[in-house]
Design an enzyme around this catalytic site. Structure first.
Site, PDB file in Angstrom:
ATOM      1  CB  SER A 137     -16.639 -28.433  24.202  1.00 31.08           C
ATOM      2  OG  SER A 137     -17.934 -28.967  24.194  1.00 31.08           O
ATOM      3  CE1 TYR A 150     -14.517 -32.522  26.990  1.00 31.78           C
ATOM      4  CE2 TYR A 150     -16.490 -31.421  26.568  1.00 31.78           C
ATOM      5  CZ  TYR A 150     -15.465 -31.921  26.163  1.00 31.78           C
ATOM      6  OH  TYR A 150     -15.109 -31.779  24.812  1.00 31.78           O
TER       7      TYR A 150
END
Ligand SMILES: NC(=O)c1ccc[n+]([C@@H]2O[C@H](COP(=O)([O-])OP(=O)(O)OC[C@H]3O[C@@H](n4cnc5c(N)ncnc54)[C@H](O)[C@@H]3O)[C@@H](O)[C@H]2O)c1
Length: 249
Positions: A137, A150
């Site tokens: 990401s 995350y």
């Protein structure tokens, strides 16, 4: 880019980027094994001889082993793995994050990547070839407040990928990580703080953060995954490919 006679396992195949990747690979002639907790989204490809769907939890070691075994038996080997499955974290201050939430995010985003890469490596080493693409990401490079767990999980995916690229290079197995920017899938809304307006969040927070001025589409990510899985990328390994509309600048 032809994928004729190549077999690619796609995790998260029922999600936004996963389904787009399955679609592109099928069109390129690959044998595709689409795995997800829920494979309903793949029903529209039903009837295609070169698609095998596997519904199951990829956090279960035995499920992962069985999927690779079945795929190799049906198609004669495994040439590629696109590790797309993952979960988001809704923006939450660290003092409100429970240990079980932290573990869940690390398990799904990191442990699952370990399990599928480990299985893929066994089949790829046998034939001294293979390509693995893990999805990280852009938040590892440009973190946002409240996404600490995350971001940690995806940062670990990046480090894991580089380590594996070096380890598997003698076996001619390429391992790369692709960092998507904010993409227009169901997941994007899940990053918004609980109780906030999802559509507002998508527009005001995410779309405005992309220098190219729009959200990524699942096909933008799928086409780069396809490139990294193809023969065109034979000499690319250990890289971090940002597909993010400039968000990481
Ligand atoms: N959407 C974004 O803005 C964005 C940005 C950066 C990175 N990513 C990453 O891209 C990847 C794909 O995201 P997406 O937007 O397509 O999300 P998505 O939610 O549409 O798809 C994710 C899929 O993973 C599957 N999955 C989750 N846990 C699983 C498990 N235990 N076993 C099997 N399948 C499981 C889900 O069922 C889902 O279909 C994810 O790894 C995500 O973290 C997304």
């Amino acid at each position: 880019m032809t994928f004729k006679d190549k077999t690619i396992i796609v995790t998260g195949a029922g999600g936004g980027m996963g389904k787009a990747t399955v679609d592109l690979l099928l069109k390129a002639g690959a044998n595709v094994v689409g795995c997800d907790l829920n494979t309903d989204a793949l029903l529209e490809f039903e009837g295609k001889d070169n698609l095998m769907t596997c519904q199951g939890n990829l956090l279960e070691e035995s499920t992962v082993q069985q999927i690779f075994k079945d795929a190799a038996e049906r198609f004669g080997g495994i040439d590629g793995l696109a590790n797309i499955a993952g979960i988001a974290q809704s923006a939450t201050p660290i003092d409100e994050v429970s240990l079980s939430e932290f573990h869940k995010i690390m398990d799904i985003n990191l442990t699952m990547t370990f399990l599928t890469c480990r299985e893929a490596s066994k089949y790829m080493k046998e034939r001294i070839q293979g390509k693995i693409v893990n999805i990280g990401s852009v938040s590892t490079t440009r973190p946002r407040p409240g996404l600490q767990s995350y971001v940690a999980s995806k940062g670990a995916v990046e480090s894991f990928t580089k380590a594996l690229a070096l380890e598997l290079a003698p076996d001619h197995i390429n391992v790369n990580v692709l960092h998507p920017g904010p993409a227009n899938t169901n997941m994007l809304g899940e990053f918004v703080k609980k109780g906030s307006d999802v559509e507002d969040g998508k527009k005001e927070i995410f779309e405005r953060s992309v220098p190219l001025g729009k959200l990524l589409q699942p096909t933008d990510i799928a086409s780069s995954i396809k490139f990294l899985l193809s023969d065109e990328a034979n000499m690319i390994t250990g890289i971090v490919l940002h597909v993010d509309g400039g968000r990481s600048i």
